[in-house]
Structures are given as structure tokens and as C-alpha cells.
Write an enzyme that holds these catalytic residues in place. Sequence first.
Site, PDB file in Angstrom:
ATOM      1  N   LYS A  34      58.590 -60.319  28.126  1.00 52.72           N
ATOM      2  CA  LYS A  34      59.484 -61.299  28.759  1.00 52.72           C
ATOM      3  C   LYS A  34      58.880 -61.610  30.119  1.00 52.72           C
ATOM      4  O   LYS A  34      59.006 -60.838  31.064  1.00 52.72           O
ATOM      5  CB  LYS A  34      60.883 -60.681  28.920  1.00 52.72           C
ATOM      6  CG  LYS A  34      62.028 -61.672  28.846  1.00 52.72           C
ATOM      7  CD  LYS A  34      61.983 -62.769  29.883  1.00 52.72           C
ATOM      8  CE  LYS A  34      62.465 -62.281  31.226  1.00 52.72           C
ATOM      9  NZ  LYS A  34      62.290 -63.256  32.308  1.00 52.72           N
ATOM     10  N   GLU A  76      62.263 -55.126  51.728  1.00 47.29           N
ATOM     11  CA  GLU A  76      61.070 -55.838  51.262  1.00 47.29           C
ATOM     12  C   GLU A  76      61.306 -57.343  51.349  1.00 47.29           C
ATOM     13  O   GLU A  76      62.182 -57.876  50.659  1.00 47.29           O
ATOM     14  CB  GLU A  76      60.781 -55.436  49.814  1.00 47.29           C
ATOM     15  CG  GLU A  76      59.494 -56.030  49.298  1.00 47.29           C
ATOM     16  CD  GLU A  76      59.267 -55.733  47.822  1.00 47.29           C
ATOM     17  OE1 GLU A  76      60.216 -55.834  47.030  1.00 47.29           O
ATOM     18  OE2 GLU A  76      58.118 -55.414  47.467  1.00 47.29           O
ATOM     19  N   GLU A 119      57.598 -50.107  37.952  1.00 44.12           N
ATOM     20  CA  GLU A 119      56.702 -50.391  39.095  1.00 44.12           C
ATOM     21  C   GLU A 119      57.493 -51.320  39.993  1.00 44.12           C
ATOM     22  O   GLU A 119      57.677 -52.496  39.662  1.00 44.12           O
ATOM     23  CB  GLU A 119      55.434 -51.120  38.630  1.00 44.12           C
ATOM     24  CG  GLU A 119      54.677 -50.481  37.487  1.00 44.12           C
ATOM     25  CD  GLU A 119      53.652 -49.471  37.964  1.00 44.12           C
ATOM     26  OE1 GLU A 119      53.605 -49.184  39.169  1.00 44.12           O
ATOM     27  OE2 GLU A 119      52.924 -48.951  37.109  1.00 44.12           O
ATOM     28  N   CYS A 149      53.200 -56.483  45.982  1.00 46.68           N
ATOM     29  CA  CYS A 149      54.059 -55.301  46.137  1.00 46.68           C
ATOM     30  C   CYS A 149      53.415 -54.257  47.026  1.00 46.68           C
ATOM     31  O   CYS A 149      54.092 -53.513  47.725  1.00 46.68           O
ATOM     32  CB  CYS A 149      54.377 -54.710  44.770  1.00 46.68           C
ATOM     33  SG  CYS A 149      52.892 -54.313  43.825  1.00 46.68           S
TER      34      CYS A 149
END
Length: 489
Positions: free
Chosen positions: A180, A386, A255, A288
Site C-alpha cells: 500500500k 518531528e 521504521e 527520517c
Amino acid sequence: MTSIAVAGTPVDTRHFIGGSRVASDSTYTNTSPIDGSFLGEIARGGAHEIDLAVAAAKAAFPAWAATPPAERAAVLNRIADLVEENIEALSNIETLDNGGLIRSNRRGVMPRVAHNLRFFADWLVNHLGHPDFETRGHTNHISWDPSGVAALITPWNAPLMLATWKIAPALAAGDTVVLKPAEWTPLTASFFADLTKKAGLPDGVFNVVQGYGAEAGAALVAHPDLSRISFTGSVPTAKSIARAAAENLTPCSFELGGKSPCIVLEDADLDLAVTLAIEQYDNAGQVCLSGTRLLVHESIAEAFTAAFTAKAATLVQGDPRDAATDIGPQVHLKHLDRIKGFVDRASASGQNIVMGGTPNEELGGAYFRPTLVLEPTPGNEIVTAEVFGPVLTLQTFRTDAELIALANGTEFGLAAVVVSGDRAHADRITSQLVAGTIWVNCFFVRDLRAPFGGSKKSGTGREGGTWSFDFYADVKNTVVAPTGWADDK
Ligand code: NAD
């Protein structure tokens, strides 16, 4: 409309299920972040399409699992050949879809996609294994058996690179796959699906279901017929996936995000430190692993800040299709708004924004100026959350103890960069950092033989080399007694 031309290359906009293209009753609109232009209407899947895809993957599993490893590896290598033949097309499609730099896609990202496939094919055939060992004369034999249907859910910041980092080990391990992709960047996954077919991957072994928001993803992770879920994305989505997976006890690999430190010790080479700090703006800050918190020893902070802002001023922001561009657009106007929200709130709370701080509206798309926030107030969200954009903070420290407290002082533990001219000093620092990956005097050197993953809220588990097979396969130990065989007598 079932296919669109992206930079002259046709890309199917339907799902890829059981080796065929499948449409949905509804679609969603995909636009380019470069200039907001319309790219196409994408089939919008949900529970129905997920059921079809998981059923196709389940049906294809026994034959793929029984395919000898060397043959599975050969198919992966053929897909890699086709990726290499299509680097230009894939680079153009990815750049239009997510705004990443064309020069990075051509030179780094797409060759890496092919490498992901070749690496796990090679690891399966030549490196996966553990020597047998004995227990009181009994032989222990460890094997990695295919586990079933792996659900893979991927983000938009490096769409095909991150997808193949999961697809390659899952297929190598003998699992079948339902992917997906992120809704903002579905196009390279669709193009890749056609390459798997051309390479001879049997129908149903690899499936792609597109979806908008949580629709398809939530249906996928709740499905009872999965053997694994591998997810790269944000912490809130991971929590919701973990809740859904709990119902079936489906093993998950996560992750997730980061708020990594980029540490400049007092003995660092200033030019190198500035170069590495500037690299934290790569991919418009949508990485990331970015060391978004610059932690600089106070004795060199003034010189560092002056050199850093001077170098940042030379960065060329603009159209990512132009090879001279250093910083392209954010992935989507909605994401630009999210970044702007962080920076506006920082500004409203009195934070010292010394560079950037606003969208670059002259460029017309989803561009945000490279931004630096100096000495943010401890605990302010600009230094804890973040942002996932070109927004760095700079804090100073006096002692190593102060540095370690700052560096480890977030909920994340994904990566760290340390710049130092003193090997022993660097060692003392790295041994105390909580992070899955640490780069000393370098950034982004990544070998697939090494473990990759995050500590704390940055993820669960490690992938790379055998660690990937440990996740996707059912690891089995067969203990054989030394006696009891007919030929003993
Ligand atoms: P996201 O969590 O919003 O979405 C990721 C994927 O999950 C998308 O495909 C999305 O459609 C899907 N999804 C959304 N809701 C879902 C649900 N309820 N169930 C199942 N799937 C669902 O993340 P994003 O904004 O696309 O990506 C950015 C995030 O990814 C950042 O936090 C970044 O740090 C992280 N990231 C981590 C790594 C890593 O390797 N650690 C790499 C790249 C990005």
C-alpha cells in the site's frame, strides 16, 4: 481513464492485483508538488480491494514459497535489470510525483532501488545461513522458511526506494506481498508492478492497492490472513497499526520518525561540520534520518553559525527537474502547511528564527525556505517534534555530559551525526548515544549488510542482511538426535 502519461511515460492508475489491473468505483486526484499541476485520477481502494489482493497473495504463496531460492533470486535480478533499463523514466515519474531532485533520483535513488533487489537476492543465495551446531551430540539446524503474506505500507518521502527496501527481502524470503503506497506518491509503485510482471514474477506474488488516507491501509493491517506487517511512517499511524495487528498477533516491523542530533564537538573541522549540517536539508528536510537538531560546542558556535548561514544562503531552491537545484518542494501543499504551522507557532512563542521561516511563494509550488531556529527554548515543540521539513534548530553545550543529555533528550532514537577531529572523543560520545545508526564525520553512508532501525519511538526491530530475513521468514530450528536411524543398526 486507466493510465496517465507522466513525463511521456504511461503509468497505470489502477491497482495491481493477481497480475491484473483492477479499477475501483472511486478515485482521488494526484497533483505534482512542483507546480500543483494535475497528474491524474488514482483508483481509490478500500476493504474490498484489500480482500482481493490478500486473497491473490495467499493463493500465490504455496508455489512461490516452494520455488527454489536460486529461482526466486533470478526473478529479483531480472526485476533489477528492468529497473536499471528504466532509470530515466522512474526518476522522472518520482520527481513529478513527490518533488525529489531529479539529479538524486538518477544518480542515487533509482540505482539504489535496483541494488535493493540484487542485494537481497544475493543474500538469500550466498549469505543466509547459520552453521549447524551440536548439543550433546544432537545437531541444531537453523532455517528461514517463507511465512505467508507480507503487508507493506510505505511513506512518500522516498517512495520506491523505501518500498523496495521491504519488497526485496519479503519476496526473497519466499513471502508474497501486498503493498500500500502512500496516497500522495503512488506512481512509481504502479510502474514497478508492471516491471515485476515483465520479469516473470508469478501473478499474485506482488500486489499493489492504492488508497486515500487510512482507508486501504487500515483494512490491510486488520486483515487476518497476513503473516507480517512492515510499516515505514509516523508514530501515530504505527500505534494504530499495532492496535489492529494485536487482534491477530501479526508481527510488525516499524521504521518511524526521528529528531536526530547532528553534533559538532569542539575539536571538529569547521568546514566539514558545516557541509554535513547543510546536508540535513537534503530532500527538502523530508528524511527520517535527518540530524535536525544541530548541537554545537559553545566555543565554536559563533563561527559555525556564521559559516552555516553563509553556506545555506548559496543553496538553490527551485524546480527539482533542474539539475542545478539543491532544494525542491515539499511533497504536498498540505505538508507545507504543516511545516508552516510548526514554524509559525515557534515564532509566536518567541523562538529566534534567524534564517528562512516562510514558504517560498515566488516559486509557485509547495516550497519552504531552509530555516534555522537559534537556541530554542527547551521543551518547545520545534525542538522536540518531528517537523519533517527544511527546519533545523541549533543548541549549544559546554560539557559532554550536557551534550549527551541534550542528544538523548527526545522520544526518538533513529540516528545521529557526530563531527569530531579526535577519534577517542568521538568514541566516548557515540558509545553513549541512543540511536540505531550513527555517522561519524559522514552522513548517509548506508550498507544493506548493516542493521537499520530505530530505538525508542523511532521503531521496532532491525532490517538489513539476515535481520530482514529474521523478520519476513519463519525462523526454525530443527534438532536431530544422533541415533534412531534405520542405518544405525
Ligand atoms: P504516515 O504515517 O502518515 O503514513 C505512512 C503510510 O501509512 C501511508 O501509506 C499512509 O497511507 C498509511 N496509513 C495512514 N493511516 C493508516 C492506518 N490507520 N493504517 C494503516 N496505514 C495507514 O507517514 P507519512 O507522513 O507518509 O511519512 C512520514 C513519516 O515517515 C515521518 O514520520 C518519517 O520520519 C517516517 N519515515 C521513517 C523512515 C524510517 O526508515 N525510519 C523512513 C521514511 C519516513
